[in-house]
Scaffold this motif. Structure first.
Motif, short mmCIF file in Angstrom:
data_model
loop_
_atom_site.label_atom_id
_atom_site.label_comp_id
_atom_site.label_asym_id
_atom_site.label_seq_id
_atom_site.Cartn_x
_atom_site.Cartn_y
_atom_site.Cartn_z
N ALA A 1 0.05 20.78 -12.76
CA ALA A 1 1.50 21.00 -12.76
C ALA A 1 2.29 19.69 -12.76
O ALA A 1 3.53 19.73 -12.79
CB ALA A 1 1.89 21.84 -11.56
N VAL A 2 1.61 18.55 -12.71
CA VAL A 2 2.32 17.27 -12.70
C VAL A 2 3.07 17.09 -14.03
O VAL A 2 2.49 17.22 -15.11
CB VAL A 2 1.35 16.10 -12.49
N ASP A 3 4.33 16.81 -13.95
CA ASP A 3 5.17 16.63 -15.13
C ASP A 3 4.77 15.35 -15.87
O ASP A 3 4.51 14.32 -15.24
CB ASP A 3 6.64 16.53 -14.70
N ALA B 1 3.94 9.38 -16.24
CA ALA B 1 4.28 8.12 -16.90
C ALA B 1 4.96 7.16 -15.93
O ALA B 1 4.68 5.95 -15.92
CB ALA B 1 5.19 8.38 -18.10
N LYS B 2 5.84 7.68 -15.09
CA LYS B 2 6.50 6.84 -14.09
C LYS B 2 5.49 6.29 -13.08
O LYS B 2 5.56 5.12 -12.69
CB LYS B 2 7.58 7.61 -13.36
N ALA B 3 4.55 7.13 -12.66
CA ALA B 3 3.54 6.68 -11.71
C ALA B 3 2.73 5.53 -12.29
O ALA B 3 2.48 4.52 -11.61
CB ALA B 3 2.63 7.84 -11.32
N ARG B 4 2.32 5.66 -13.53
CA ARG B 4 1.56 4.59 -14.18
C ARG B 4 2.39 3.33 -14.32
O ARG B 4 1.89 2.22 -14.13
CB ARG B 4 1.06 5.07 -15.54
N ALA B 5 3.67 3.49 -14.64
CA ALA B 5 4.56 2.33 -14.76
C ALA B 5 4.76 1.65 -13.42
O ALA B 5 4.79 0.41 -13.33
CB ALA B 5 5.90 2.76 -15.35
N ASP B 6 4.88 2.43 -12.36
CA ASP B 6 5.04 1.85 -11.01
C ASP B 6 3.81 1.05 -10.61
O ASP B 6 3.93 -0.04 -10.03
CB ASP B 6 5.29 2.97 -9.99
N LEU C 1 0.83 -1.20 0.00
CA LEU C 1 0.00 0.00 0.00
C LEU C 1 0.86 1.25 0.00
O LEU C 1 0.57 2.23 -0.69
CB LEU C 1 -0.93 0.01 1.21
N GLY C 2 1.96 1.20 0.76
CA GLY C 2 2.86 2.34 0.81
C GLY C 2 3.51 2.61 -0.55
O GLY C 2 3.65 3.77 -0.96
N ALA C 3 3.88 1.53 -1.24
CA ALA C 3 4.51 1.70 -2.56
C ALA C 3 3.53 2.23 -3.60
O ALA C 3 3.92 2.93 -4.54
CB ALA C 3 5.09 0.36 -3.02
N LEU C 4 2.24 1.91 -3.43
CA LEU C 4 1.23 2.36 -4.38
C LEU C 4 0.75 3.78 -4.11
O LEU C 4 0.23 4.45 -5.02
CB LEU C 4 0.01 1.43 -4.33
N ASP C 5 0.94 4.25 -2.90
CA ASP C 5 0.30 5.48 -2.49
C ASP C 5 0.69 6.69 -3.34
O ASP C 5 -0.17 7.39 -3.88
CB ASP C 5 0.58 5.77 -1.02
N ALA C 6 1.97 6.95 -3.46
CA ALA C 6 2.41 8.12 -4.24
C ALA C 6 2.01 8.01 -5.71
O ALA C 6 1.48 8.97 -6.29
CB ALA C 6 3.92 8.33 -4.10
N PRO C 7 2.21 6.85 -6.36
CA PRO C 7 1.80 6.74 -7.77
C PRO C 7 0.30 6.96 -7.99
O PRO C 7 -0.09 7.67 -8.92
CB PRO C 7 2.21 5.32 -8.15
N VAL C 8 -0.55 6.37 -7.14
CA VAL C 8 -1.99 6.52 -7.37
C VAL C 8 -2.43 7.95 -7.11
O VAL C 8 -3.30 8.48 -7.81
CB VAL C 8 -2.80 5.51 -6.52
#
Length: 430
Positions: free
Chosen positions: A302-304, A309-314, A261-268
């Motif tokens: 403002a999200v780059d 793309a990195k968030a979706r890949a994660d 859950l912690g690893a998913l939090d920032a990407p989602v």
């Protein structure tokens, strides 16, 4: 955690109304816990849901009303047709009784709003109703509707279900059509149901030709680490549900899923922020928008692109192994809906002395990952906390296992009972 932590411990009336409703029947709702922004006399066609009173979240297109999306102005044009999910429910016999209030642009997990009166929690008006499907949950909890449509992008069906003591079902991503519904973050958006009875949700899905009755799970996992971190009441709810699960004949295993859950939090959160900024772009400079929401949309814009793309890949990488981590050899995962008890309104209101940004963030801490992975989940009332507020347990299934999940929820609810989760002011005197 020791193995002993989870040791054992102690439908609406059928009717037909043939007079068709029309837009002239619509009335602004000024009572009823502010659950509705407008009401309409219901019309019930003949079908498997005939007599079921339906509340429709005010972001779902209906020929009777221009959606307002939680704002103080409706959209410009009356929709030409009902959203497909609504069409199918009405054809099955359900009748609309009202259009449920919601957080502005479906963007607030508390259910509070500075734009229009927010729905009052029937259990305690000082507590949040949960959002963004606040009016949907309040309408069901207060007995104003039997079934309600809501949306869930990061917990917006399950959080208000927990706060208001009703059943909240978020389906597998893509199972119910989202066409004709306001988009927020399209890769996370789902349409879901709220009801007092899991069996009614099964009936609704059956009327939509979606399988809702399946085999009971043979093995169930419990998120032991998250349960330890959650409130005392959520821990008690987990113990109770695990005990009933064993009584029903299923094996129980413990899992530790906090790292996932912690690893998913920032990407989602990145995906949610960026996608919502795109879909809601036309509202960003609206002078009537709440400052906090306007700021949230600005941050999303403002999200780059590389960061998105990195968030979706994660998320995609974690999705490859999530079944092994979350479930092991189990079919269902038991865990809290929220790590905290339903908070008072003041603690969720910026500017109030007791406001807690951390507490606001915690409301969806245990629900967002479900949307990231496209899984089905149910918030099921299980117990009451020391202040008398309902506490739900979250049941999470593997993708596509909605029938198994709902069957399990219905069996649990038979043991947990329903009358205990009717607000005291709604109960008939004995």
């Amino acid at each position: 955690m020791s193995a002993s932590m989870f040791s054992a411990c102690p439908g609406p009336t059928e009717m037909i109304q043939t007079r068709p409703a029309s837009t002239c029947d619509l009335a602004t709702e000024s009572s009823g816990f502010n659950a509705f922004v407008a009401t309409v006399p219901p019309t019930f066609a003949r079908g498997p849901l005939s007599g079921v009173r339906l509340a429709v979240k005010d972001m779902i297109e209906c020929r009777l009303r221009r959606p307002a999306y939680g704002l103080d102005q409706q959209t410009a044009d009356l929709p030409d047709e009902d959203a497909p999910v609504l069409q199918r429910l009405l054809a099955a016999g359900a009748g609309i009784v009202g259009f449920a209030a919601m957080s502005a642009l479906a963007s607030e997990p508390t259910g509070l709003s500075g734009i229009r009166p927010f729905p009052q929690n029937p259990w305690n008006e000082r507590r949040i109703p949960g959002g963004s499907s606040s009016g949907s949950a309040v309408a069901v909890a207060a007995g104003l509707a039997d079934l309600a449509l809501g949306s869930d992008t990061g917990g917006s069906v399950r959080i208000p279900a927990h706060c208001c003591g009703v059943v909240g079902y978020k389906p597998t991503f893509g199972l119910l059509p989202t066409a004709g519904c306001m988009p927020l973050a399209p890769s996370l958006d789902t349409i879901g149901f709220l009801a007092r009875d899991a069996g009614l949700i099964q009936r609704a899905l059956g009327a939509l030709n979606i399988a809702a009755f399946g085999a009971m799970p043979a093995r169930v996992a419990v998120a032991a680490d998250l349960t330890l971190r959650a409130s005392e009441a959520s821990g008690a709810a987990s113990k109770l549900v695990v005990a009933i699960t064993r009584q029903l004949g299923a094996g129980v295993v413990e899992r530790r899923i906090g790292d996932t859950l912690g690893a998913l939090d920032a990407p989602v959160l990145t995906v949610l922020s960026a996608e919502s900024a795109v879909t809601l772009e036309k509202y960003r400079n609206d002078p009537g928008l709440e400052p906090a929401l306007a700021l949230r949309l600005a941050k999303g814009a403002a999200v780059d692109p590389d960061a998105l793309a990195k968030a979706r890949a994660d998320i995609a990488t974690i999705a490859l192994t999530h079944e092994k981590v979350l479930f092991g050899d189990a079919q269902v995962l038991i865990m809290p809906v929220m790590p905290v008890d339903t908070p008072e309104i003041a603690t969720c209101t910026p500017g109030e002395p007791s406001f807690s940004a951390r507490g606001l963030y915690a409301l969806s801490a245990y629900t967002r990952f479900v949307n990231a992975l496209g899984l089905p989940a149910i918030a099921l009332p299980a117990t009451l906390d020391r202040s008398g507020m309902p506490v739900a347990i979250q049941l999470v299934g593997r993708a596509g296992s909605d029938a198994c999940l709902l069957t399990f929820a219905a069996a649990l609810q038979q043991r947990l009972g329903r009358t205990a989760f009717i607000p005291p002011t709604m109960r008939t005197p004995s």
